[in-house]
Design an enzyme around this catalytic site. Structure first.
Site, PDB file in Angstrom:
ATOM      1  CG  HIS A 128      38.689  45.347  85.203  1.00 44.17           C
ATOM      2  ND1 HIS A 128      39.279  45.401  83.962  1.00 44.17           N
ATOM      3  CD2 HIS A 128      38.082  44.133  85.274  1.00 44.17           C
ATOM      4  CE1 HIS A 128      39.065  44.270  83.326  1.00 44.17           C
ATOM      5  NE2 HIS A 128      38.319  43.481  84.084  1.00 44.17           N
TER       6      HIS A 128
ATOM      7  CG  HIS B   8      35.497  46.166  81.707  1.00 46.52           C
ATOM      8  ND1 HIS B   8      35.658  45.769  83.016  1.00 46.52           N
ATOM      9  CD2 HIS B   8      34.993  45.089  81.055  1.00 46.52           C
ATOM     10  CE1 HIS B   8      35.253  44.531  83.159  1.00 46.52           C
ATOM     11  NE2 HIS B   8      34.851  44.081  81.980  1.00 46.52           N
TER      12      HIS B   8
ATOM     13  CD  GLN C 272      29.195  34.930  79.107  1.00 49.66           C
ATOM     14  OE1 GLN C 272      28.557  35.603  78.304  1.00 49.66           O
ATOM     15  NE2 GLN C 272      30.463  35.196  79.383  1.00 49.66           N
TER      16      GLN C 272
ATOM     17  CD  GLU D 104      45.176  41.339  71.596  1.00 50.95           C
ATOM     18  OE1 GLU D 104      46.199  41.308  72.310  1.00 50.95           O
ATOM     19  OE2 GLU D 104      45.200  41.575  70.378  1.00 50.95           O
TER      20      GLU D 104
HETATM   21  O1  PAF Z   1      33.799  39.098  78.138  1.00 47.96           O
HETATM   22  C1  PAF Z   1      32.684  39.288  78.672  1.00 47.96           C
HETATM   23  O2  PAF Z   1      32.529  40.093  79.587  1.00 47.96           O
HETATM   24  C2  PAF Z   1      31.482  38.483  78.190  1.00 47.96           C
HETATM   25  O3  PAF Z   1      31.851  37.198  77.818  1.00 47.96           O
HETATM   26  C3  PAF Z   1      30.702  39.175  77.059  1.00 47.96           C
HETATM   27  C4  PAF Z   1      31.541  39.367  75.825  1.00 47.96           C
HETATM   28  C5  PAF Z   1      30.201  40.529  77.554  1.00 47.96           C
HETATM   29  C6  PAF Z   1      29.484  38.341  76.660  1.00 47.96           C
HETATM   30  O4  PAF Z   1      28.630  38.144  77.735  1.00 47.96           O
END
Ligand code: PAF
Length: 285
Positions: free
Chosen positions: A36, A39, A63, A150
């Site tokens: 989006h 990014h 994660q 951020e």
């Molecule tokens: O912010 C994200 O999209 C993810 O946490 C990252 C930094 C790509 C790590 O997988």
């Protein structure tokens, strides 16, 4: 201008090596895809300050907690690749899980108390998963700069701490949150919101701004944060994981603002969708 997609560490290194040899600054933008405008701001920041920009798309299972949204996380790599190509990105690294976590993979990076608070307290192992995958990407691509939004402010600080502690020679650059006109921070998860939930969602940013402005006058931060959490529930949020005012580097809770930078951060649920946001505490009047 050429644009390529690679899926292995060897291919990534082979593509980037000539740029390093030519002394060209490489910028890395790690993402989980479903791109989006937030990014795109990271890509824009990299394109301004680096000769080459590498974007990674990897929905990192490490994660996500067992009850989180790994399966429903949006994936649309072909569409994302076209956007990146049109923006002048040089390389997309989109590895399969089996390339990132090879058989026998056993190393994990934990980042200490900074990563245990707020998001870390509600999402155990989340920042271990983030720090581990980001460290791998930094060591694989060896960028001069890496760009993070951020909006995930605690993640940004965790990555900064990890890179500094491991002596990874990279400049970790934070890029300002991109928002909808009504203040909602852009997030790949916003698309899960129903129209009714979407109407409530901007209350998160509105409330954080109100808390940040109130505490800058020296009032009790904890009381103001508690009032903010109540206001969010009254606005229609279903559950608040936290709303807190903390030191922007250590993430230790603050009683009364005596030092800056400080930050107000919150995470809350609208239905099954978890939203996070944060704002800086303004400078003393
Ligand atoms: O912010 C994200 O999209 C993810 O946490 C990252 C930094 C790509 C790590 O997988």
């Amino acid at each position: 201008m050429s644009f390529d997609t690679v899926r292995t560490v060897d291919a990534l290194r082979a593509s980037i090596a000539p740029w390093h040899e030519a002394g060209q600054a490489v910028g890395l933008v790690p993402t989980m895809g479903a791109l989006h405008d937030g990014h795109l701001a990271l890509v824009g920041a990299s394109r301004i300050s680096c000769v080459r920009t590498v974007v990674t798309i990897f929905v990192n299972p490490a994660q996500f907690g067992p009850s989180e949204d790994l399966v429903r996380y949006p994936r649309r790599e072909a569409e994302d690749a076209e956007i990146l190509r049109s923006l002048g990105v040089d390389l997309l690294y989109a590895p399969p899980v089996s390339e990132v976590y090879r058989p026998g993979f056993a190393t994990r990076i934990t980042v200490g108390s900074l990563a245990d608070r707020l998001e870390g307290a509600h999402r155990p192992d989340h920042f271990t998963g983030v720090a581990t995958v980001v460290a791998k990407l930094l060591l694989q691509a060896r960028p001069q700069r890496a760009f993070f939004g951020e909006k995930d402010f605690q993640q940004l600080q965790v990555v900064r701490r990890m890179a500094a502690d491991l002596d990874i020679p990279v400049d970790v650059v934070g890029v300002e949150t991109v928002r909808e006109p009504d203040g909602l921070a852009l997030s790949s998860r916003n698309e899960f919101l129903s129209p009714a939930e979407r109407a409530v969602a901007p209350a998160l940013n509105r409330t954080l701004c109100a808390v940040a402005n109130a505490v800058s006058d020296g009032v009790d931060c904890q009381a103001e944060a508690a009032r903010g959490a109540e206001a969010l529930i009254a606005s229609g949020f279903d559950k608040i994981d936290y709303l807190a005012v903390v030191d922007a580097q250590s993430f230790e809770p603050i009683g009364k603002i005596a030092r800056r930078p400080a930050r107000a951060l919150a995470a809350g649920f609208l239905g099954k969708t978890r939203l996070i946001d944060n704002v800086a505490i303004p400078p003393a009047a």
